[in-house]
Design a protein around this motif. Structure first.
Motif, PDB file in Angstrom:
ATOM      1  N   LYS A  21     -10.714 -14.861   0.053  1.00  0.00           N
ATOM      2  CA  LYS A  21     -10.101 -14.326   1.650  1.00  0.00           C
ATOM      3  C   LYS A  21      -8.702 -13.351   1.446  1.00  0.00           C
ATOM      4  CE  LYS A  21     -10.242 -15.752   6.372  1.00  0.00           C
ATOM      5  NZ  LYS A  21      -9.878 -17.052   7.475  1.00  0.00           N
ATOM      6  N   ILE A  22      -8.156 -13.838   0.439  1.00  0.00           N
ATOM      7  CA  ILE A  22      -6.678 -13.878   0.664  1.00  0.00           C
ATOM      8  C   ILE A  22      -6.817 -12.671  -0.525  1.00  0.00           C
ATOM      9  CG2 ILE A  22      -5.140 -15.639   1.321  1.00  0.00           C
ATOM     10  CD1 ILE A  22      -4.597 -16.272  -1.227  1.00  0.00           C
ATOM     11  N   GLY A  23      -7.911 -11.879  -1.383  1.00  0.00           N
ATOM     12  CA  GLY A  23      -8.049 -10.999  -2.217  1.00  0.00           C
ATOM     13  C   GLY A  23      -7.850 -11.357  -3.585  1.00  0.00           C
ATOM     14  N   ALA A  24      -7.722 -12.666  -3.985  1.00  0.00           N
ATOM     15  CA  ALA A  24      -7.446 -13.170  -5.581  1.00  0.00           C
ATOM     16  C   ALA A  24      -7.680 -12.638  -6.730  1.00  0.00           C
ATOM     17  CB  ALA A  24      -6.938 -14.650  -5.420  1.00  0.00           C
ATOM     18  N   PHE A  25      -8.794 -11.993  -6.395  1.00  0.00           N
ATOM     19  CA  PHE A  25      -9.629 -11.425  -7.620  1.00  0.00           C
ATOM     20  C   PHE A  25      -9.475 -10.003  -7.043  1.00  0.00           C
ATOM     21  CE2 PHE A  25     -11.641 -11.018  -3.288  1.00  0.00           C
ATOM     22  CZ  PHE A  25     -11.889  -9.227  -3.267  1.00  0.00           C
ATOM     23  N   PHE A  26      -8.392  -9.451  -6.400  1.00  0.00           N
ATOM     24  CA  PHE A  26      -8.396  -8.177  -6.192  1.00  0.00           C
ATOM     25  C   PHE A  26      -7.079  -6.909  -6.518  1.00  0.00           C
ATOM     26  CE2 PHE A  26      -6.771  -4.931  -3.513  1.00  0.00           C
ATOM     27  CZ  PHE A  26      -7.488  -3.812  -3.253  1.00  0.00           C
ATOM     28  N   LEU A  66       0.927  -1.209  -0.156  1.00  0.00           N
ATOM     29  CA  LEU A  66       0.136   0.097   0.402  1.00  0.00           C
ATOM     30  C   LEU A  66       1.175   1.073   0.451  1.00  0.00           C
ATOM     31  CD1 LEU A  66      -2.232  -0.892   2.969  1.00  0.00           C
ATOM     32  CD2 LEU A  66      -2.738  -1.259  -0.127  1.00  0.00           C
ATOM     33  N   ILE A  67       0.573   2.238  -0.512  1.00  0.00           N
ATOM     34  CA  ILE A  67       1.678   3.542  -0.971  1.00  0.00           C
ATOM     35  C   ILE A  67       0.023   4.706  -0.925  1.00  0.00           C
ATOM     36  CG2 ILE A  67       2.991   2.602  -2.130  1.00  0.00           C
ATOM     37  CD1 ILE A  67       1.753   3.869  -4.606  1.00  0.00           C
ATOM     38  N   ASP A  68       0.594   5.825  -0.298  1.00  0.00           N
ATOM     39  CA  ASP A  68      -0.084   7.299   0.044  1.00  0.00           C
ATOM     40  C   ASP A  68      -0.063   8.140  -2.017  1.00  0.00           C
ATOM     41  OD1 ASP A  68       2.047   8.215   0.037  1.00  0.00           O
ATOM     42  OD2 ASP A  68       2.132   9.156   1.846  1.00  0.00           O
ATOM     43  N   GLU A  69      -0.969   9.678  -1.370  1.00  0.00           N
ATOM     44  CA  GLU A  69      -0.796   9.486  -2.512  1.00  0.00           C
ATOM     45  C   GLU A  69       0.627  10.476  -3.495  1.00  0.00           C
ATOM     46  OE1 GLU A  69      -4.029  13.215  -2.044  1.00  0.00           O
ATOM     47  OE2 GLU A  69      -5.196  11.934  -1.236  1.00  0.00           O
ATOM     48  N   SER A 119      -2.344  -4.146   4.787  1.00  0.00           N
ATOM     49  CA  SER A 119      -3.252  -5.021   4.211  1.00  0.00           C
ATOM     50  C   SER A 119      -4.555  -4.648   4.152  1.00  0.00           C
ATOM     51  CB  SER A 119      -2.741  -6.419   4.095  1.00  0.00           C
ATOM     52  OG  SER A 119      -3.002  -7.164   2.802  1.00  0.00           O
ATOM     53  N   LEU A 120      -5.429  -5.087   3.174  1.00  0.00           N
ATOM     54  CA  LEU A 120      -6.918  -4.974   3.121  1.00  0.00           C
ATOM     55  C   LEU A 120      -7.257  -6.088   3.134  1.00  0.00           C
ATOM     56  CD1 LEU A 120      -7.558  -2.162  -0.155  1.00  0.00           C
ATOM     57  CD2 LEU A 120      -6.837  -1.244   2.710  1.00  0.00           C
ATOM     58  N   PHE A 121      -6.332  -6.986   3.142  1.00  0.00           N
ATOM     59  CA  PHE A 121      -6.639  -8.608   3.189  1.00  0.00           C
ATOM     60  C   PHE A 121      -6.311  -9.584   3.961  1.00  0.00           C
ATOM     61  CE2 PHE A 121      -9.070  -7.569  -0.068  1.00  0.00           C
ATOM     62  CZ  PHE A 121      -9.753  -7.794  -0.594  1.00  0.00           C
ATOM     63  N   LYS A 122      -6.420 -10.653   3.985  1.00  0.00           N
ATOM     64  CA  LYS A 122      -5.446 -11.707   4.310  1.00  0.00           C
ATOM     65  C   LYS A 122      -3.865 -12.144   4.254  1.00  0.00           C
ATOM     66  CE  LYS A 122      -5.038 -16.197   6.705  1.00  0.00           C
ATOM     67  NZ  LYS A 122      -4.322 -15.823   7.607  1.00  0.00           N
TER      68      LYS A 122
END
Length: 340
Positions: free
Chosen positions: A156-161, A119-122, A130-133
């Motif tokens: 659950k781990i965001g493999a679609f994200f 994750l990074i900011d602007e 993290s947004l997911f596990k």
């Protein structure tokens, strides 16, 4: 020489980050002759257009309003069977494409790769969390032996994200371009479920090769504090989610995936019912039997939260909207707190 990877960078109205995104692609450790870069955007800018031209980047202007429509244009212009996506506000690590090529070359039966992210900011400064596990090991999803448990684990781990984490073989999508063209949101879901429904396997990598930017204009996870603006925003996203899942469902023939998508649709219908009741409209998509089936398939606390709020909305629509508003605020604030 035919490129080994086609990189599609998609931008809609926003000019702020696009040159930075392109730079992260041009500065890959993989030799430039092995990949092509295609930018698809709905605006002209002399500064950006000259920059793209000077760096041998194919610059496609399109009137396509949907995100899926822009991607469709890029796929049609691409020359490789491996497609890697980058949204204009995200970045890649220097070794991203090298790793993608390594995975696809190692196993011919891999049709989809999802990598982890930072994750990074602007200003592109690193954020924690993290947004997911994300404490998982890399693994392969065998689509010939697909169960609901395997789908739940991947979700659950965001493999679609996040499109910027996804690489996929073009032949998975080539017969779905008409449906893709209609997708405004959840395009990453379209890619994920299309791959699950294919004869290819999926590789889920734990390497953080993408930098996902958290900023105020990021519609999918931005916190809206004004109730009326929240209602307008959520009505749009819920309607588009329902439409998107229905499009995805038309391409699915594997029973486990179809069950999962129908269950996700139930959640969206519950949310839609809450907003319809608030506006004084009737809504008849929800039954207790569907609720039980959905909970059995998803095994998610979200089902236990949203269904009672939907029931409350039948008698107390204003209260239910406030509960839903409060819940979404808390959920998104929790995500942001994890990211700081």
């Amino acid at each position: 020489m035919r490129p080994l990877i086609s990189v599609l960078i998609i931008a809609h109205n926003r000019k702020t980050y696009i040159k930075e995104a392109v730079d992260s692609v041009l500065n890959q450790s993989l030799n430039r002759e092995h990949y092509e870069v295609i930018v698809i955007k709905n605006f002209n800018s002399p500064d950006i257009d000259n920059y793209l031209h000077s760096n041998n980047v194919l610059n496609i202007y399109t009137n396509a309003e949907s995100l899926g429509g822009k991607i469709r244009e890029g796929i049609k212009a691409s020359h490789s069977n491996i497609i890697s996506f980058l949204e204009d506000d995200d970045l890649w690590e220097k070794n991203k494409l090298e790793k993608v090529l390594e995975i696809f070359n190692t196993n011919d039966n891999i049709g989809y790769m999802h990598n982890n992210y930072k994750l990074i900011d602007e200003s592109a400064n690193r954020l924690n969390g993290s947004l997911f596990k994300d404490d998982y090991k890399p693994y392969i999803i065998n689509t010939n032996d697909l169960s609901l448990n395997k789908i739940r684990k991947a979700i659950k781990i965001g493999a679609f994200f996040n499109l910027s984490c996804i690489s996929i073989k073009k032949d998975i999508l080539i017969n779905k371009l008409e449906g893709l063209n209609k997708m405004q949101v959840a395009v990453d879901n379209f890619m994920f479920y299309s791959a699950l429904n294919s004869t290819y396997n999926l590789f889920i990598s734990d390497e953080k090769l993408t930098k996902y930017r958290i900023h105020k204009d990021n519609n999918s996870i931005s916190v809206e504090n004004n109730l009326n603006k929240f209602i307008r925003k959520m009505e749009y996203f819920i309607d588009e989610n329902i439409r998107g899942y229905k499009i995805i469902e038309t391409y699915i023939n594997k029973p486990s995936i179809k069950k999962y998508i129908i269950a996700r649709l139930f959640l969206s219908h519950c949310a839609n019912g809450i907003f319809k009741h608030y506006k004084g409209e009737k809504y008849s998509e929800i039954t207790f039997f569907k609720f039980l089936k959905t909970f059995y398939v998803l095994r998610s606390v979200d089902v236990l939260l949203i269904y009672p709020v939907y029931l409350i909305s039948n008698w107390f629509p204003k209260l239910s909207i406030k509960i839903y508003f409060w819940h979404e605020q808390k959920r998104l604030q929790k995500l942001f707190k994890k990211a700081i």
